[in-house]
Write an enzyme that holds these catalytic residues in place. Structure first.
Site, short mmCIF file in Angstrom:
data_model
loop_
_atom_site.label_atom_id
_atom_site.label_comp_id
_atom_site.label_asym_id
_atom_site.label_seq_id
_atom_site.Cartn_x
_atom_site.Cartn_y
_atom_site.Cartn_z
N ASP A 7 0.87 -1.16 0.00
CA ASP A 7 0.00 0.00 0.00
C ASP A 7 0.92 1.23 0.00
O ASP A 7 2.10 1.14 0.36
CB ASP A 7 -0.88 -0.05 1.25
CG ASP A 7 -1.67 1.22 1.46
OD1 ASP A 7 -2.23 1.73 0.48
OD2 ASP A 7 -1.73 1.68 2.62
N ASP A 9 -0.08 5.14 0.83
CA ASP A 9 -0.30 6.15 1.89
C ASP A 9 -0.35 5.50 3.27
O ASP A 9 -1.13 4.59 3.51
CB ASP A 9 -1.60 6.92 1.63
CG ASP A 9 -1.57 7.67 0.30
OD1 ASP A 9 -0.53 8.27 -0.02
OD2 ASP A 9 -2.58 7.63 -0.42
#
Ligand SMILES: [Mg+2]
Length: 180
Positions: A7, A9
């Protein structure tokens, strides 16, 4: 082959609460991430970023804005001895329920299509949200939570295989278990 799905952020860069990273100046690497990426480059055959970016669907940023942010990220990672093979992003709104948006696994299937050597059940998903853990679980990957804010792992033990305060802690764990 073993792939690492990351991922973005809250894992690679500092998350902007209630906002989006719309330009390189707003992209702040979390401490230790560049060092972690260099370690991952030695441990994984493929490294992918999978990121929901509904700021595009909301009209708050453009695909070109996102590309500029990602060019910056890739350059920094590369300069630090790391590698990202491909970045997948989903620009659609949550309300559109796209199969490409996490927690649905469209981005994982896209990566497996693009890189036929990727074996999802030997791969790892690292994220900071429940949707990342669901994505990894549904795609039959090992799930790694990096999160020092919430008790997500405690609340969802069935979704989280390993939990670390941040990405560099996971990278150091990998170094340790593979050197033993
Ligand atoms: Mg995140």
């Amino acid at each position: 082959m073993t792939a690492l799905f990351l991922d973005r952020d809250g894992v690679i860069n500092q998350r902007i609460v209630d906002g989006y990273v719309t330009r390189p100046d707003d992209f702040l690497f979390i401490d230790g991430v560049l060092e972690a990426m260099a370690i991952f480059a030695r441990h994984f055959d493929r490294i992918f970023v999978v990121t929901n970016q509904q700021g595009i669907g909301k009209g708050l940023m453009t695909e070109a804005d996102l590309q500029a942010v990602h060019s910056y990220m890739l350059q920094q990672v590369q300069d630090a001895g790391g590698r990202i093979d491909r970045i997948y992003h989903c620009p659609t709104l949550k309300s559109e329920h796209s199969f490409m948006r996490k927690p649905s696994i469209g981005m994982a299937l896209r990566a497996r299509r693009d890189y036929s050597d990727v074996v999802l059940h030997r791969s790892v998903m690292v994220g900071d949200m429940e949707s990342d853990m669901l994505f990894g679980r549904r795609a039959r990957m090992q799930t790694v939570l990096v999160d020092d804010q919430t008790n997500l792992a405690r609340r969802n033990p069935h979704l989280v295989d390993l939990s670390f305060p941040n990405l560099i802690s996971y990278a150091q764990y990998l170094e340790k278990v593979t050197s033993e």
